[in-house]
Motif scaffolding. Structure first.
Motif, PDB file in Angstrom:
ATOM      1  N   ASP A  48       0.826  -1.213   0.000  1.00 39.81           N
ATOM      2  CA  ASP A  48       0.000   0.000   0.000  1.00 39.81           C
ATOM      3  C   ASP A  48       0.858   1.260   0.000  1.00 39.81           C
ATOM      4  O   ASP A  48       0.328   2.373   0.135  1.00 39.81           O
ATOM      5  N   GLY A  49       2.189   1.108  -0.130  1.00 40.06           N
ATOM      6  CA  GLY A  49       3.081   2.255  -0.201  1.00 40.06           C
ATOM      7  C   GLY A  49       3.633   2.715   1.128  1.00 40.06           C
ATOM      8  O   GLY A  49       4.293   3.756   1.194  1.00 40.06           O
ATOM      9  N   ALA A  50       3.416   1.941   2.206  1.00 42.05           N
ATOM     10  CA  ALA A  50       3.869   2.344   3.529  1.00 42.05           C
ATOM     11  C   ALA A  50       5.201   1.687   3.881  1.00 42.05           C
ATOM     12  O   ALA A  50       5.333   0.457   3.807  1.00 42.05           O
ATOM     13  N   VAL A  51       6.169   2.510   4.255  1.00 45.16           N
ATOM     14  CA  VAL A  51       7.381   1.995   4.883  1.00 45.16           C
ATOM     15  C   VAL A  51       7.030   1.777   6.353  1.00 45.16           C
ATOM     16  O   VAL A  51       6.859   2.730   7.112  1.00 45.16           O
ATOM     17  N   ASP A  52       6.883   0.513   6.748  1.00 46.15           N
ATOM     18  CA  ASP A  52       6.478   0.267   8.135  1.00 46.15           C
ATOM     19  C   ASP A  52       7.526  -0.514   8.921  1.00 46.15           C
ATOM     20  O   ASP A  52       7.228  -1.039  10.000  1.00 46.15           O
ATOM     21  N   TRP A  53       8.762  -0.571   8.380  1.00 48.15           N
ATOM     22  CA  TRP A  53       9.900  -1.063   9.163  1.00 48.15           C
ATOM     23  C   TRP A  53      11.167  -0.416   8.618  1.00 48.15           C
ATOM     24  O   TRP A  53      11.489  -0.545   7.444  1.00 48.15           O
ATOM     25  N   PHE A  74      11.197 -11.449   8.655  1.00 44.46           N
ATOM     26  CA  PHE A  74      11.068 -11.354   7.196  1.00 44.46           C
ATOM     27  C   PHE A  74      11.979 -10.264   6.649  1.00 44.46           C
ATOM     28  O   PHE A  74      12.069  -9.178   7.240  1.00 44.46           O
ATOM     29  N   PRO A  75      12.564 -10.542   5.468  1.00 43.01           N
ATOM     30  CA  PRO A  75      12.806 -11.869   4.911  1.00 43.01           C
ATOM     31  C   PRO A  75      13.957 -12.538   5.649  1.00 43.01           C
ATOM     32  O   PRO A  75      14.811 -11.851   6.209  1.00 43.01           O
ATOM     33  N   ALA A 114      17.825 -11.893   9.625  1.00 41.57           N
ATOM     34  CA  ALA A 114      16.613 -11.353   8.992  1.00 41.57           C
ATOM     35  C   ALA A 114      16.581  -9.857   9.226  1.00 41.57           C
ATOM     36  O   ALA A 114      17.329  -9.321  10.052  1.00 41.57           O
ATOM     37  N   ALA A 115      15.690  -9.196   8.518  1.00 41.52           N
ATOM     38  CA  ALA A 115      15.618  -7.738   8.596  1.00 41.52           C
ATOM     39  C   ALA A 115      14.873  -7.237   9.821  1.00 41.52           C
ATOM     40  O   ALA A 115      15.026  -6.078  10.208  1.00 41.52           O
ATOM     41  N   THR A 116      14.071  -8.086  10.459  1.00 42.38           N
ATOM     42  CA  THR A 116      13.108  -7.612  11.442  1.00 42.38           C
ATOM     43  C   THR A 116      13.315  -8.226  12.820  1.00 42.38           C
ATOM     44  O   THR A 116      14.080  -9.183  13.000  1.00 42.38           O
TER      45      THR A 116
END
Length: 611
Positions: free
Chosen positions: A25-30, A583-584, A254-256
């Motif tokens: 949806d176009g949101a950078v959320d991390w 993720f990922p 992972a990234a998160t």
């Protein structure tokens, strides 16, 4: 109630020091800065209300959204399709000097319209330090820039579209574009009171685009892979590269942090660190693809960890570190965040760092010796590092540990830990002989043989007709799918084939593979988990090596259908096919690469046998 996007509903961009996740949806959320393991600036994935996000989206009803990567790059394109027009947001992070650690990172977000017209809205709402810290906002009178100041970090927002603030904390914006028109926003992070970024110009945005595309195309040309799944393998290779901290060569798992292995459950860990196991096995995949610079950088990092030793434990290595080699990873719970879809607790840091996991010495030996490694290019000091590990392991291999899955249910005699200890000695002995290096070969050989006999006697269940998770149990464990890969058993050894059949019955569901059964082997945690994607790709390898090539290919192709829309995988697959966990995950993508190469080899041999 807050609406969380699916974990898999994201692409990833990065500059080899940090990454951002962009939802469809176009949101950078991390987004964490200046490093993977830094406190977050945007963390809406962990709390939609308190985490912070940076959204650019089409302002229109009935929008259909798609997302893709520019081929063979880490440039992400989010497309908004309406009856009135088609627009795109192109996201990228330029790679200026990735090998030099810096506090300054840039994220370009370019809006453009390719048909008709479209209005875009902008909402930049940072929440520093995982949403724990307040910040100040200073808007430019011209309405084209703003500065958010948080603890230790300034966030500069520059835009060719008009900006304003409604609340003195967040920034909004809007622009209407027609076909062929563009607008750009660049987000720059830097230390407090650092020099402000250069003014945003069209030329700067075009240069960032061109240099980023060129970097990825040049890097990927190094790959030697020419098999049947080239685009899939390329995407996994780019993902591994994005998850590697270029200044030290250390890849993160992972990234998160905090994304759940079970929705609503407590298995929510921080994976933004470098595991010796994951990184060492990633090295083998990168070397096989031809990326030797990355492999050698990690070897240097690993050699430095061996020289330092594990803090306070007397062991040669800790199981994980920060990307700069710092061994301190104290675990804490972020009580103020509700967690992804109320999956609580949200943890940062990792309390498993000081666990005893004996298998890491086998993976470390694999990394240091693969294709020559330190034994050939590291000189005398490199060989001494390997020898010290093996001398220590000869004294310590025969004891319970926490095992590969970092269980919190007490130490056990895990078969996989013994298996990889055997690998360490097998590799060391072979290289000592091949390169005529000084070594206590008599002791190493005796230890190697003792481990082998112990696994065959105590790791094998005659009742179950399978190798089992730990001694004195009948629990199966899919980590043992690596037994033929590392050469401990032949791929068609009767004991191995019986083990593979047992796993088919108990751990495999529609080609997806569970790590183990927590109800049969309590791991100290509540709840359950999904199938483990890494293990599914290891299962493909095992099938291919056992000449069950048709099954292997079908399982591999089915597994690829669980990738997200841009080819990325999380840690696990849930009961309804949703991606779960952090993720990922690098480990997943390295196992995809090794499975593809093993399957290519098996298919080539099978085709060569056909009349």
């Amino acid at each position: 109630m807050p609406q969380y996007p699916p974990i898999a509903d994201h692409g990833m961009i990065g500059d080899l020091q940090t990454v951002a996740l962009v939802a469809s949806d176009g949101a950078v959320d991390w987004f964490c800065a200046p490093r993977f393991d830094s406190p977050s600036i945007f963390a809406a994935l962990l709390d939609q209300e308190r985490g912070g996000s940076f959204r650019i989206a089409a302002d229109a009803p009935d929008v259909r959204v798609t997302q893709l990567y520019l081929p063979d790059t880490a440039v992400l394109v989010t497309r908004f399709l309406t009856a009135a027009g088609v627009g795109e947001v192109v996201d990228l992070m330029p790679l200026d000097s990735p090998e030099t650690a810096t506090d300054r990172h840039r994220m370009f977000r370019v809006m453009r319209v390719v048909r008709g017209s479209m209005s875009f809205t902008v909402d930049c709402s940072p929440r520093f330090d995982y949403g724990r810290a307040t910040h100040t906002l200073k808007m430019a009178e011209t309405g084209d820039s703003a500065v958010f100041t948080g603890p230790g970090v300034d966030l500069h927002l520059q835009s060719s579209a008009p900006l304003w603030t409604d609340n003195g904390t967040d920034v909004q914006g809007a622009v209407t574009l027609r076909a062929g028109e563009t607008a750009a926003i660049v987000l720059t992070t830097c230390a407090n009171d650092a020099e402000p970024p250069e003014p945003l110009t069209r030329a700067a945005a075009e240069t960032a685009w061109a240099s980023t595309v060129d970097f990825w195309h040049r890097w990927l040309r190094t790959s030697r892979y020419r098999g049947r799944w080239r685009q899939t393998v390329n995407r996994s290779a780019i993902t591994l590269k994005l998850l590697t901290y270029a200044p030290t060569g250390a890849p993160v798992a992972a990234a998160t942090a905090g994304l759940p292995e079970q929705i609503g459950g407590e298995r929510n860990w921080d994976y933004r660190y470098t595991w010796i196991r994951d990184a060492s096995l990633s090295l083998g995949a990168l070397i096989d693809l031809g990326f030797t610079d990355e492999a050698n950088a990690f070897r240097r990092w690993l050699g430095e960890r061996l020289a330092a030793g594990a803090t306070g434990s007397g062991r040669p290595l800790q199981i994980m570190y920060r990307v700069d080699g710092d061994p301190k990873l104290g675990e804490e719970v972020l009580d103020h965040l509700e967690g992804y879809r109320k999956s609580f607790p949200v943890r940062i840091g990792n309390g498993a760092a000081d666990q005893l996991q004996l298998d890491i010495y086998g993976e470390a030996a694999f990394a240091l010796t693969h294709s020559g490694g330190i034994a050939e290019s590291g000189g005398f000091e490199g060989w001494q590092a390997i020898a010290r590990v093996l001398d220590w392991l000869a004294d310590n291999w025969d004891q319970p540990d926490e095992g590969i899955w970092e269980t919190r249910g007490g130490r056990k005699n895990f078969t996989y830990s013994r298996l990889m200890s055997w690998v360490a000695f097998a590799r060391g002995i072979r290289l000592a002989r091949e390169y005529a290096r000084p070594a206590d070969l008599e002791r190493w050989t005796a230890t190697r043989d003792a481990i082998f006999l112990q696994v065959m006697e105590r790791g094998w269940s005659e009742k179950h007709r399978a190798f089992v998770q730990h001694y004195d149990s009948d629990v199966l464990d899919s980590s043992l799918l690596l037994m033929p890969t590392v050469g401990f058993v032949a791929p068609k050894d009767p004991r191995w084939l019986a083990t593979l059949d047992a796993m088919d019955r108990e751990l495999v569901s529609d080609s997806l593979v569970y790590r183990y059964d927590p109800s049969a082997s309590p791991d100290g945690l509540r709840g359950s988990e999904g199938t483990f994607t890494l293990c599914t790709f290891h299962y493909v390898q095992a099938l291919a090596r056992a000449d069950r090539v048709g099954e292997a290919r079908y399982a591999f192709e089915k597994m690829l259908t669980y990738a997200n829309h841009v080819g990325l995988f999380a840690e696990e697959i849930g009961p309804t096919g949703e991606q779960l966990g952090n993720f990922p995950q690098a480990f997943t993508h390295l196992s995809l690469i090794t499975a593809a190469m093993a399957l290519d080899d098996a298919l080539d041999k099978a085709e060569a046998r056909e009349p």
